[in-house]
Enzyme design. Structure first.
Site, PDB file in Angstrom:
ATOM      1  CG  ASP A 129      33.830  39.826  87.897  1.00 15.21           C
ATOM      2  OD1 ASP A 129      34.413  40.904  88.075  1.00 15.21           O
ATOM      3  OD2 ASP A 129      33.462  39.441  86.766  1.00 15.21           O
TER       4      ASP A 129
ATOM      5  CD  GLU B 240      31.915  40.675  83.510  1.00 10.09           C
ATOM      6  OE1 GLU B 240      32.125  41.810  83.047  1.00 10.09           O
ATOM      7  OE2 GLU B 240      32.821  39.920  83.900  1.00 10.09           O
TER       8      GLU B 240
ATOM      9  CD  GLU C  57      29.904  50.773  73.920  1.00  9.88           C
ATOM     10  OE1 GLU C  57      29.534  51.755  74.590  1.00  9.88           O
ATOM     11  OE2 GLU C  57      29.579  50.587  72.725  1.00  9.88           O
TER      12      GLU C  57
ATOM     13  CG  HIS D 284      29.949  41.873  79.243  1.00 10.47           C
ATOM     14  ND1 HIS D 284      31.057  41.935  80.061  1.00 10.47           N
ATOM     15  CD2 HIS D 284      29.328  43.066  79.385  1.00 10.47           C
ATOM     16  CE1 HIS D 284      31.098  43.100  80.665  1.00 10.47           C
ATOM     17  NE2 HIS D 284      30.070  43.822  80.269  1.00 10.47           N
TER      18      HIS D 284
ATOM     19  CG  HIS E 262      35.642  40.848  80.667  1.00  9.56           C
ATOM     20  ND1 HIS E 262      36.666  40.746  81.580  1.00  9.56           N
ATOM     21  CD2 HIS E 262      36.031  41.783  79.763  1.00  9.56           C
ATOM     22  CE1 HIS E 262      37.628  41.585  81.245  1.00  9.56           C
ATOM     23  NE2 HIS E 262      37.270  42.226  80.153  1.00  9.56           N
TER      24      HIS E 262
ATOM     25  CG  ASP F 276      36.479  37.488  84.770  1.00  9.56           C
ATOM     26  OD1 ASP F 276      37.076  36.655  84.071  1.00  9.56           O
ATOM     27  OD2 ASP F 276      36.182  38.629  84.368  1.00  9.56           O
TER      28      ASP F 276
END
Length: 229
Positions: free
Chosen positions: A7, A9, A52, A57, A150, A155
């Site tokens: 994963d 970010e 955002e 995160h 997240h 994740d």
């Protein structure tokens, strides 16, 4: 068979507009069993973090300011992945970013066929249903309560559990025996054993549950099995 559940970010949705990767997390599986080996790296995106993105995160520009840039970790990331299949939820998104970063470094890009997209698997298996990672956790009864923000490593650990359910359960092939003459199976594969986790998982039992268990064992006397060892 080695697989990497992966994963990332990012600061946004598209590397073409300047968005960058800020975190990579990966979990190693061998024959569908987690080995305890992980890869986790925060990355300085060399650009401002949109508000955002910070909200999603939980990462700040200050936190990322002393982290390595992708150029410093790109080769080590490629070495970790090797030629193993990568298990990714919405693989097109992560592959788009990873290959952009690798291309900017003049490093080999990851072949698209190396990725297995769990989002595509879930859509085929549950047509018309919600197939986000959270929705699949609810469907399979997987605990994702720690996923308030997240995080790439968390994740990927959750996705590893989801992936095993999607392909038929935690022991999809029940491979209790391996034919030593089977093509592609090496002596190292046959002798492989999972490694202990570098950091033990946090216990999930509550203080109330522990107290109730202790009281139950106390009533059983000195010879209770739980008092031995």
């Amino acid at each position: 068979m080695r697989e990497i559940v992966l994963d990332t970010e990012t600061t946004g949705l598209d590397p073409k507009t300047g968005d960058r990767i800020v975190e990579i997390g990966a979990v190693e599986l061998f024959n569908h069993v987690a080995t305890g080996t992980t890869y986790h790296q925060y990355i300085n995106p060399k650009r401002d973090m949109p508000h955002e993105a910070f909200q999603v995160h939980g990462l700040s520009e200050e936190f990322l300011s002393d982290k390595p840039v992708f150029e410093q970790i790109g080769q080590a990331f490629l070495d970790f992945v090797g030629d193993s299949k990568m298990i990714i939820h919405n693989a097109s998104f992560d592959m788009k970013f990873l290959n952009a970063e690798l291309r900017w470094m003049n490093l080999p890009e990851l072949p698209w066929e190396q990725a297995i997209d769990t989002l595509a698997i879930a859509r085929k298996k549950f047509p018309g249903a919600q197939v986000s990672l959270d929705a699949l956790c609810r469907r399979y009864g997987i605990d994702n309560t720690a996923r308030t923000l997240h995080g790439a490593l968390l994740d990927s650990e959750i996705l590893a559990e989801v992936y095993l359910e999607l392909i038929g359960g935690r022991q999809p092939d029940f491979a209790l025996q391996v034919d030593q003459g089977q093509s592609g199976v090496s002596a190292a594969d046959l002798n492989w054993r999972p490694k202990p986790r570098p950091t033990p998982l946090a216990g999930r039992i509550t203080a109330q549950e522990q107290a109730a268990h202790d009281a139950f064992v106390e009533k059983m006397g000195e010879n209770a099995l739980w008092r031995q060892g």
